[in-house]
Design an enzyme around this catalytic site. Structure first.
Site, PDB file in Angstrom:
ATOM      1  CB  CYS A 236      -1.861   1.040   8.125  1.00 53.75           C
ATOM      2  SG  CYS A 236      -0.639   2.364   8.278  1.00 53.75           S
TER       3      CYS A 236
ATOM      4  CD  GLU B 103       5.038   0.083  13.292  1.00 51.70           C
ATOM      5  OE1 GLU B 103       3.884   0.515  13.444  1.00 51.70           O
ATOM      6  OE2 GLU B 103       5.916   0.236  14.140  1.00 51.70           O
ATOM      7  CG  LEU B 104       1.090  -5.813  13.046  1.00 55.11           C
ATOM      8  CD1 LEU B 104       0.768  -6.861  14.091  1.00 55.11           C
ATOM      9  CD2 LEU B 104       1.868  -6.421  11.884  1.00 55.11           C
TER      10      LEU B 104
ATOM     11  CE  LYS C 253       7.840 -10.620   1.007  1.00 57.50           C
ATOM     12  NZ  LYS C 253       7.269 -10.315  -0.295  1.00 57.50           N
TER      13      LYS C 253
ATOM     14  N   GLY D  71       2.595  -4.852   7.648  1.00 61.28           N
ATOM     15  CA  GLY D  71       1.596  -5.615   6.899  1.00 61.28           C
ATOM     16  C   GLY D  71       0.428  -5.966   7.794  1.00 61.28           C
ATOM     17  CB  SER D  72      -2.281  -8.381   7.348  1.00 61.27           C
ATOM     18  OG  SER D  72      -1.535  -9.571   7.199  1.00 61.27           O
TER      19      SER D  72
ATOM     20  CD  GLU E 296      -6.473  -3.256   7.965  1.00 55.13           C
ATOM     21  OE1 GLU E 296      -5.941  -4.376   7.845  1.00 55.13           O
ATOM     22  OE2 GLU E 296      -5.827  -2.211   8.135  1.00 55.13           O
TER      23      GLU E 296
ATOM     24  CG  ASN F  88      -0.386   0.104   2.503  1.00 54.98           C
ATOM     25  OD1 ASN F  88       0.691  -0.431   2.739  1.00 54.98           O
ATOM     26  ND2 ASN F  88      -1.048   0.799   3.403  1.00 54.98           N
TER      27      ASN F  88
HETATM   28  P1  NAD Z   1       0.373  -8.835   4.197  1.00 64.30           P
HETATM   29  O1  NAD Z   1       0.576  -9.137   5.629  1.00 64.30           O
HETATM   30  O2  NAD Z   1      -0.417  -9.774   3.391  1.00 64.30           O
HETATM   31  O3  NAD Z   1       1.779  -8.682   3.443  1.00 64.30           O
HETATM   32  C1  NAD Z   1       2.772  -7.762   3.856  1.00 64.30           C
HETATM   33  C2  NAD Z   1       4.125  -8.266   3.383  1.00 64.30           C
HETATM   34  O4  NAD Z   1       4.396  -9.492   4.040  1.00 64.30           O
HETATM   35  C3  NAD Z   1       4.180  -8.574   1.879  1.00 64.30           C
HETATM   36  O5  NAD Z   1       5.462  -8.271   1.393  1.00 64.30           O
HETATM   37  C4  NAD Z   1       3.955 -10.074   1.842  1.00 64.30           C
HETATM   38  O6  NAD Z   1       4.509 -10.695   0.696  1.00 64.30           O
HETATM   39  C5  NAD Z   1       4.689 -10.495   3.093  1.00 64.30           C
HETATM   40  N1  NAD Z   1       4.272 -11.779   3.647  1.00 64.30           N
HETATM   41  C6  NAD Z   1       3.072 -12.378   3.574  1.00 64.30           C
HETATM   42  N2  NAD Z   1       3.104 -13.566   4.231  1.00 64.30           N
HETATM   43  C7  NAD Z   1       4.359 -13.698   4.730  1.00 64.30           C
HETATM   44  C8  NAD Z   1       5.023 -14.678   5.506  1.00 64.30           C
HETATM   45  N3  NAD Z   1       4.405 -15.785   5.907  1.00 64.30           N
HETATM   46  N4  NAD Z   1       6.318 -14.478   5.831  1.00 64.30           N
HETATM   47  C9  NAD Z   1       6.965 -13.361   5.443  1.00 64.30           C
HETATM   48  N5  NAD Z   1       6.390 -12.397   4.708  1.00 64.30           N
HETATM   49  C10 NAD Z   1       5.096 -12.553   4.365  1.00 64.30           C
HETATM   50  O7  NAD Z   1      -0.249  -7.377   4.150  1.00 64.30           O
HETATM   51  P2  NAD Z   1      -0.704  -6.553   2.852  1.00 64.30           P
HETATM   52  O8  NAD Z   1      -2.051  -7.027   2.456  1.00 64.30           O
HETATM   53  O9  NAD Z   1       0.354  -6.564   1.853  1.00 64.30           O
HETATM   54  O10 NAD Z   1      -0.764  -5.071   3.421  1.00 64.30           O
HETATM   55  C11 NAD Z   1      -1.894  -4.522   3.957  1.00 64.30           C
HETATM   56  C12 NAD Z   1      -1.860  -4.599   5.461  1.00 64.30           C
HETATM   57  O11 NAD Z   1      -0.732  -3.881   5.946  1.00 64.30           O
HETATM   58  C13 NAD Z   1      -3.063  -3.941   6.100  1.00 64.30           C
HETATM   59  O12 NAD Z   1      -3.496  -4.736   7.167  1.00 64.30           O
HETATM   60  C14 NAD Z   1      -2.519  -2.613   6.614  1.00 64.30           C
HETATM   61  O13 NAD Z   1      -3.244  -2.071   7.670  1.00 64.30           O
HETATM   62  C15 NAD Z   1      -1.135  -3.009   6.995  1.00 64.30           C
HETATM   63  N6  NAD Z   1      -0.227  -1.853   7.042  1.00 64.30           N
HETATM   64  C16 NAD Z   1       0.197  -1.417   8.273  1.00 64.30           C
HETATM   65  C17 NAD Z   1       1.013  -0.285   8.360  1.00 64.30           C
HETATM   66  C18 NAD Z   1       1.469   0.229   9.693  1.00 64.30           C
HETATM   67  O14 NAD Z   1       2.383   1.063   9.726  1.00 64.30           O
HETATM   68  N7  NAD Z   1       0.882  -0.193  10.802  1.00 64.30           N
HETATM   69  C19 NAD Z   1       1.424   0.391   7.199  1.00 64.30           C
HETATM   70  C20 NAD Z   1       0.982  -0.103   5.965  1.00 64.30           C
HETATM   71  C21 NAD Z   1       0.160  -1.231   5.914  1.00 64.30           C
END
Ligand code: NAD
Length: 519
Positions: free
Chosen positions: A290, A256-257, A183, A234-235, A388, A160
């Site tokens: 996020c 950071e989720l 990554k 990420g999530s 979310e 994002n």
């Molecule tokens: P995601 O968790 O699916 O993926 C994030 C990253 O993790 C990607 O690069 C993905 O390839 C990697 N990933 C997925 N599974 C993995 C595993 N098992 N091991 C290692 N890496 C893995 O999240 P998304 O859908 O890409 O992003 C959206 C989410 O991120 C939303 O929940 C959003 O709120 C959150 N987000 C949080 C912040 C913050 O600062 N708190 C900022 C931006 C986005």
């Protein structure tokens, strides 16, 4: 679809960017232009052996980099700052083609790494300097806290804000003297690859900042097992997986989720400003921030007035695919994500919610477009009420008392961001302090908190562990060595001294130290 790709995004440029990604097995992933669905480039995919090799290279470069005086390291980032600003439009081109966001958000995102560089160029000398403090025996002992880099940091970034999360977090780790293996998400690897190219042009030693690509579950385990620290954005579901593995390896992790962020409008808020705030908070970055807003709480007395203005604004938004500053909202990142957003809206409607605006995909605008959507009557048994959604979808709620508003805002497992609007700023701040959230913005949605690089920004509850920005945003990438010096051996009973006499003098010394200012 006849949409002219930005002139800077040539095939040769894209090939040059992805050639940095190691892939001995030769596998690729089709990285597409979101607005059209056309393949832009075949992105190499890294094997576990490629990832191990990336760490070997980064570690070798880091051994030298960590020996550079800080001032010399910072010169790289001073130069990089100018390069990043000069190339902001080219960066925005890449961010747009790979994420589908509108140009206004893409250019804002391009500014995040320079803002982070600027902050830590000023503050790193203070934060990384050895701190000498007194030891247990005044005058005869000293202890000094020495900041040492962790080694090689694994950074895992989402789609994002691929440039902001991929580059800004890595830059901070590099300033602290670490190497980095990043990554990015497969969908959005181009802008981080470009960021590394600019950093190397500014003088970052080759090899220090590596990139590996692949699906998360394929790359994650090897990356975490080789890293000295993990910075993950990420999530919440993935964060739990990463945190577990980091914990087993006994390395630190910053997670950071996700969020389910509330906005509370107080009785005395400026309604027009609050509506404009909500337009950005809900629809900015097509709802894929996020810290964006998915729940709005309004006092009974102002509900209709806010709702009518907000719905009118949402319906009038300029939503379309364009590489200029015209559109107010762009696309979602992918068709899969559009389907997920649609499923949240459909589930809410099936369980009794009302659609006040939007609610549907817009295939006529592009494969992953979705309308700005406002719902009423959302309850916690609905996906959109509890989880979310991460799209341009918000639910409006009424409240009778401020206590009720605070209780409703806190009724979530998340705690990333919140927004409180009121004319009396002190009263609004008092409400803000009652919200269980890592960030709370008063009379703003998120920009004030996120752009305040001097203050830590992170989530509480299920929204994360640790923070970026602020002092800890840099120091988390270091270990502290406690260097202790005893100038003369005075501890313990002296030869021939009776032990009772020693204990007596030691205890009286202890009492004296409590009373004096000497540490
Ligand atoms: P995601 O968790 O699916 O993926 C994030 C990253 O993790 C990607 O690069 C993905 O390839 C990697 N990933 C997925 N599974 C993995 C595993 N098992 N091991 C290692 N890496 C893995 O999240 P998304 O859908 O890409 O992003 C959206 C989410 O991120 C939303 O929940 C959003 O709120 C959150 N987000 C949080 C912040 C913050 O600062 N708190 C900022 C931006 C986005």
């Amino acid at each position: 679809m006849s949409l002219q790709r930005p002139a800077s995004v040539t095939d040769a440029f894209l090939q040059q960017l992805v050639s940095r990604v190691p892939s001995t097995a030769g596998g690729t992933w089709k990285l597409t232009e979101v607005y059209t669905g056309e393949v832009l480039v075949e992105l190499p995919q890294s094997t576990p052996a490629d990832i191990e090799q990336a760490f070997v290279k980064a570690r070798a470069a880091q051994a030298e980099w960590s020996q550079w005086p800080l001032a010399k390291r910072l010169r790289v980032f001073k130069k990089a700052h100018s390069l990043f600003v000069r190339n902001a439009h080219k960066t925005a081109d890449l961010i747009q083609v790979e994420s589908g966001k509108n140009r206004r958000m893409a250019i804002e995102e391009s500014c995040d790494p320079p803002m982070v560089m600027s902050h830590y160029i000023k503050h790193a000398p203070r934060l990384l300097a050895p701190k000498k403090v007194g030891g247990p025996v005044p005058f005869l002992t000293t202890s000094t806290a020495i900041r040492q880099p962790k080694g090689v940091v694994g950074v895992i970034a989402p789609w994002n804000f691929p440039f902001a999360t991929g580059i800004s977090d890595a830059v901070t780790a590099l300033i602290a003297g670490n190497g980095v293996v990043l990554k990015p998400d497969n969908k959005t690897a181009l802008s981080p690859l470009w960021g590394i190219t600019m950093l190397e042009e500014a003088g970052l030693p080759k090899g220090l900042f590596q990139v590996v690509c692949g699906e998360g579950p394929d790359v994650g385990p090897t990356l975490i097992d080789n890293a000295n620290y993990v910075m993950f954005t990420g999530s919440t579901a993935t964060g739990r997986v990463i945190g577990e593995r980091a914990g087993r390896n006994l390395i630190g992790a910053c997670l950071e989720l996700g969020g389910k962020n509330p906005m509370i409008v107080l009785d005395d808020a400026d309604l027009d400003e609050a509506v404009e705030g909500a337009v950005f908070g809900v629809f900015g970055n097509t709802g894929q921030i996020c810290m964006h807003i998915e729940r709005i709480y309004l006092p009974e007395s102002r509900y209709e007035a806010f709702r009518d203005k907000f719905v009118a604004r949402a319906k009038a938004l300029d939503v379309r695919a364009a590489y200029d500053f015209g559109p107010e909202m762009g696309s979602l990142v992918s068709v899969d994500h559009k389907d997920r957003v649609q499923s949240h809206v459909d589930d809410a409607v099936a369980k009794g919610a009302t659609v006040l605006a939007g609610g549907k995909a817009r295939p006529d605008l592009g494969p992953a477009f979705f309308e700005p959507t406002i719902l009423e009557g959302v309850t916690k048994d609905m996906l959109a009420g509890e989880c979310e959604t991460f799209g341009p979808v918000v639910a409006l709620h009424r409240y009778r008392t401020v206590d009720e508003a605070v209780e409703l805002a806190n009724d979530t497992d998340y705690g990333l961001n919140a927004s409180v609007w009121g004319g009396d700023v002190d009263a609004a701040c008092a409400v803000a302090r009652r919200i269980h959230s890592g960030n709370v913005n008063v009379n703003d949605i998120l920009a004030t908190a996120f752009a305040s690089k001097g203050t830590p920004s992170g989530g509480v509850k299920q929204s994360g562990v640790g923070a970026r920005h602020g002092d800890q945003g840099l120091t988390k990438y270091t270990d502290v060595q406690n260097l202790a010096v005893l100038k003369k051996q005075v501890m313990g009973a002296r030869p021939g001294q009776d032990y009772d006499a020693y204990v007596k003098s030691m205890l009286s010394g202890l009492s004296m130290m409590r009373k004096t200012r000497i540490r």
